[in-house]
Enzyme design. Structure first.
Site, PDB file in Angstrom:
ATOM      1  N   ASN A   9       0.961  -0.993   0.422  1.00 43.45           N
ATOM      2  CA  ASN A   9      -0.166  -0.245  -0.078  1.00 43.45           C
ATOM      3  C   ASN A   9       0.803   1.367  -0.168  1.00 43.45           C
ATOM      4  O   ASN A   9       1.426   1.305   1.053  1.00 43.45           O
ATOM      5  CB  ASN A   9      -0.840   0.260   1.145  1.00 43.45           C
ATOM      6  CG  ASN A   9      -2.315   1.149   1.303  1.00 43.45           C
ATOM      7  OD1 ASN A   9      -1.819   1.916   0.649  1.00 43.45           O
ATOM      8  ND2 ASN A   9      -2.315   1.581   2.709  1.00 43.45           N
ATOM      9  N   LYS A  11       0.253   3.916  -0.642  1.00 40.74           N
ATOM     10  CA  LYS A  11      -0.087   5.217   0.225  1.00 40.74           C
ATOM     11  C   LYS A  11      -0.118   6.840  -0.423  1.00 40.74           C
ATOM     12  O   LYS A  11      -0.328   6.422  -1.551  1.00 40.74           O
ATOM     13  CB  LYS A  11      -0.007   5.749   1.600  1.00 40.74           C
ATOM     14  CG  LYS A  11       0.239   4.292   2.516  1.00 40.74           C
ATOM     15  CD  LYS A  11      -0.285   4.058   3.710  1.00 40.74           C
ATOM     16  CE  LYS A  11      -0.128   2.983   4.290  1.00 40.74           C
ATOM     17  NZ  LYS A  11      -0.086   3.473   6.307  1.00 40.74           N
ATOM     18  N   HIS A  96      -9.422   1.053   4.848  1.00 44.64           N
ATOM     19  CA  HIS A  96      -8.062   1.489   5.478  1.00 44.64           C
ATOM     20  C   HIS A  96      -8.933   1.670   6.700  1.00 44.64           C
ATOM     21  O   HIS A  96      -9.005   3.402   6.259  1.00 44.64           O
ATOM     22  CB  HIS A  96      -7.564   1.823   4.058  1.00 44.64           C
ATOM     23  CG  HIS A  96      -5.540   2.191   5.033  1.00 44.64           C
ATOM     24  ND1 HIS A  96      -5.318   3.028   6.087  1.00 44.64           N
ATOM     25  CD2 HIS A  96      -4.591   1.202   4.889  1.00 44.64           C
ATOM     26  CE1 HIS A  96      -4.074   2.474   6.524  1.00 44.64           C
ATOM     27  NE2 HIS A  96      -3.427   1.228   5.762  1.00 44.64           N
ATOM     28  N   GLU A  98      -6.742   5.129   7.643  1.00 42.11           N
ATOM     29  CA  GLU A  98      -6.261   6.038   7.722  1.00 42.11           C
ATOM     30  C   GLU A  98      -7.823   7.070   6.551  1.00 42.11           C
ATOM     31  O   GLU A  98      -8.141   8.152   7.183  1.00 42.11           O
ATOM     32  CB  GLU A  98      -5.142   6.158   6.766  1.00 42.11           C
ATOM     33  CG  GLU A  98      -3.747   6.267   7.256  1.00 42.11           C
ATOM     34  CD  GLU A  98      -3.493   5.140   6.974  1.00 42.11           C
ATOM     35  OE1 GLU A  98      -2.932   5.237   5.766  1.00 42.11           O
ATOM     36  OE2 GLU A  98      -2.034   5.086   6.751  1.00 42.11           O
ATOM     37  N   GLU A 168      -5.908  -4.837  10.271  1.00 47.06           N
ATOM     38  CA  GLU A 168      -4.482  -3.891  10.182  1.00 47.06           C
ATOM     39  C   GLU A 168      -5.011  -3.081  12.110  1.00 47.06           C
ATOM     40  O   GLU A 168      -5.347  -2.191  11.554  1.00 47.06           O
ATOM     41  CB  GLU A 168      -4.640  -3.150   9.356  1.00 47.06           C
ATOM     42  CG  GLU A 168      -4.545  -3.440   8.053  1.00 47.06           C
ATOM     43  CD  GLU A 168      -3.544  -2.259   7.162  1.00 47.06           C
ATOM     44  OE1 GLU A 168      -2.499  -2.626   6.388  1.00 47.06           O
ATOM     45  OE2 GLU A 168      -4.358  -1.226   6.942  1.00 47.06           O
ATOM     46  N   GLY A 174       2.231   2.473  11.065  1.00 47.81           N
ATOM     47  CA  GLY A 174       3.624   3.188  10.520  1.00 47.81           C
ATOM     48  C   GLY A 174       4.078   3.520  12.491  1.00 47.81           C
ATOM     49  O   GLY A 174       5.025   4.889  12.025  1.00 47.81           O
ATOM     50  N   SER A 214       3.599  -1.982  10.802  1.00 42.57           N
ATOM     51  CA  SER A 214       4.528  -2.301  10.476  1.00 42.57           C
ATOM     52  C   SER A 214       5.141  -4.003  10.304  1.00 42.57           C
ATOM     53  O   SER A 214       6.293  -4.225  11.009  1.00 42.57           O
ATOM     54  CB  SER A 214       5.497  -2.173  12.310  1.00 42.57           C
ATOM     55  OG  SER A 214       4.885  -0.732  11.654  1.00 42.57           O
ATOM     56  N   GLY A 235       2.723  -1.020   4.436  1.00 40.21           N
ATOM     57  CA  GLY A 235       2.709   0.107   3.388  1.00 40.21           C
ATOM     58  C   GLY A 235       4.323   0.833   3.738  1.00 40.21           C
ATOM     59  O   GLY A 235       4.923   0.380   2.080  1.00 40.21           O
TER      60      GLY A 235
HETATM   61  P1  13P Z   1       3.193   0.394   7.659  1.00 43.20           P
HETATM   62  O1  13P Z   1       3.398  -1.171   7.160  1.00 43.20           O
HETATM   63  O2  13P Z   1       3.863   2.052   7.145  1.00 43.20           O
HETATM   64  O3  13P Z   1       3.033   0.261   9.091  1.00 43.20           O
HETATM   65  O4  13P Z   1       1.894  -0.012   7.068  1.00 43.20           O
HETATM   66  C1  13P Z   1       0.858  -0.208   7.631  1.00 43.20           C
HETATM   67  C2  13P Z   1      -0.844  -0.367   6.946  1.00 43.20           C
HETATM   68  O5  13P Z   1      -0.747   0.402   6.948  1.00 43.20           O
HETATM   69  C3  13P Z   1      -1.256  -0.671   4.527  1.00 43.20           C
HETATM   70  O6  13P Z   1      -1.715  -0.925   4.592  1.00 43.20           O
END
Ligand code: 13P
Length: 251
Positions: A9, A11, A96, A98, A168, A174, A214, A235
């Site tokens: 992803n 983002k 997601h 976010e 997630e 993150g 992560s 991510g």
């Molecule tokens: P990270 O791998 O950066 O923690 O992000 C995970 C994520 O939100 C994947 O959609």
């Protein structure tokens, strides 16, 4: 039997030039390798057509990260499922954390998006997961149950079978914190049990449930070794081939 999937992803990262270069580099790195999982790249909307065209003759799939909850019309700035499908992308990440936290996406809105995505033959990668306070209050099981039932459980069994689920934990996104291997297995097993109670054991066993939060080269092998963890939604580590490739090769 369900598939193992490693999905990136991206983002809101990379320009078109950078994203296309990243896709090309990954394609070259995977060439001739015996990869044991499906690989998907979740790129910004602006990159979908170019990346899908670059990856056309490969097994690497392409995903959008969102779609509109309307079919077409006067919704300035929105991107429809038909537009996404027309780029050659096969997947769409929906729900997601976010999107839920910053753009007010509710289970009711997500339910509309899932139906629209399926109508265009797109495969939703549907994200669920709890925030830290919910985990600390021991509510993580009920949170994911509610997300599943409110957004997805009006789907027929045939339609539900087209989905990929991504768990997630918001507290691990993150942050560098990862759910422990035991925590991941525990909640993935609970998600599968919830799916079995609704759609039966066969559908539950055939649903890929990815872990996101992560996930990186050093913890992927341990996470993916769990019986109910069928891959990852990645991510930060999906933005560089030297970090993403070892996660793919963890299978
Ligand atoms: P990270 O791998 O950066 O923690 O992000 C995970 C994520 O939100 C994947 O959609």
């Amino acid at each position: 039997m369900r598939k193992n999937i490693v999905a990136g992803n991206w983002k809101m990262n990379t320009t078109l030039t950078e994203g296309l270069a990243l896709a090309k580099e990954l394609k070259a790195a995977l060439q001739g390798k015996d990869i044991k999982c499906d690989v998907v790249l979740g790129t910004p909307f602006t990159h979908l057509a170019s990346v899908a065209s670059e990856l056309k003759s490969t097994k690497i799939g392409v995903s959008a990260q969102n779609c509109a909850n309307k079919e077409s019309g006067a919704y300035t700035g929105e991107i429809s499922v038909a537009m996404i499908a027309s780029t050659g992308a096969q997947y769409v990440i929906l729900g997601h954390s976010e999107r839920r936290a910053y753009y007010g996406e509710t289970n009711a809105i997500l339910k509309e998006k899932v139906v629209l995505a399926l109508s265009q033959g797109l495969k939703p990668i549907f994200c669920i997961g709890e925030v830290l306070e919910e985990r600390e209050a021991g509510k993580h099981f009920s949170v994911v149950e509610a997300q599943l039932s409110e957004a997805l459980f009006d789907l027929s069994s045939a339609d539900f079978s087209k989905l990929v689920i991504a768990y997630e934990p918001v507290w691990a996104i993150g942050t560098g914190k990862t759910a422990s291997s035991d925590q991941a297995q525990e909640i993935h097993a609970h998600i599968r049990k919830t799916l079995a109670a609704k759609y039966g054991e066969a559908v539950a066993q055939n649903t890929s449930i990815l872990y996101g939060g992560s996930c990186n080269a050093s913890n992927a092998k341990e996470l993916f070794a769990n019986a109910d963890v069928d891959g990852g939604l990645i991510g930060g580590a999906a933005l560089a081939v030297d970090k993403f490739l070892p996660i793919i090769e963890a299978f």
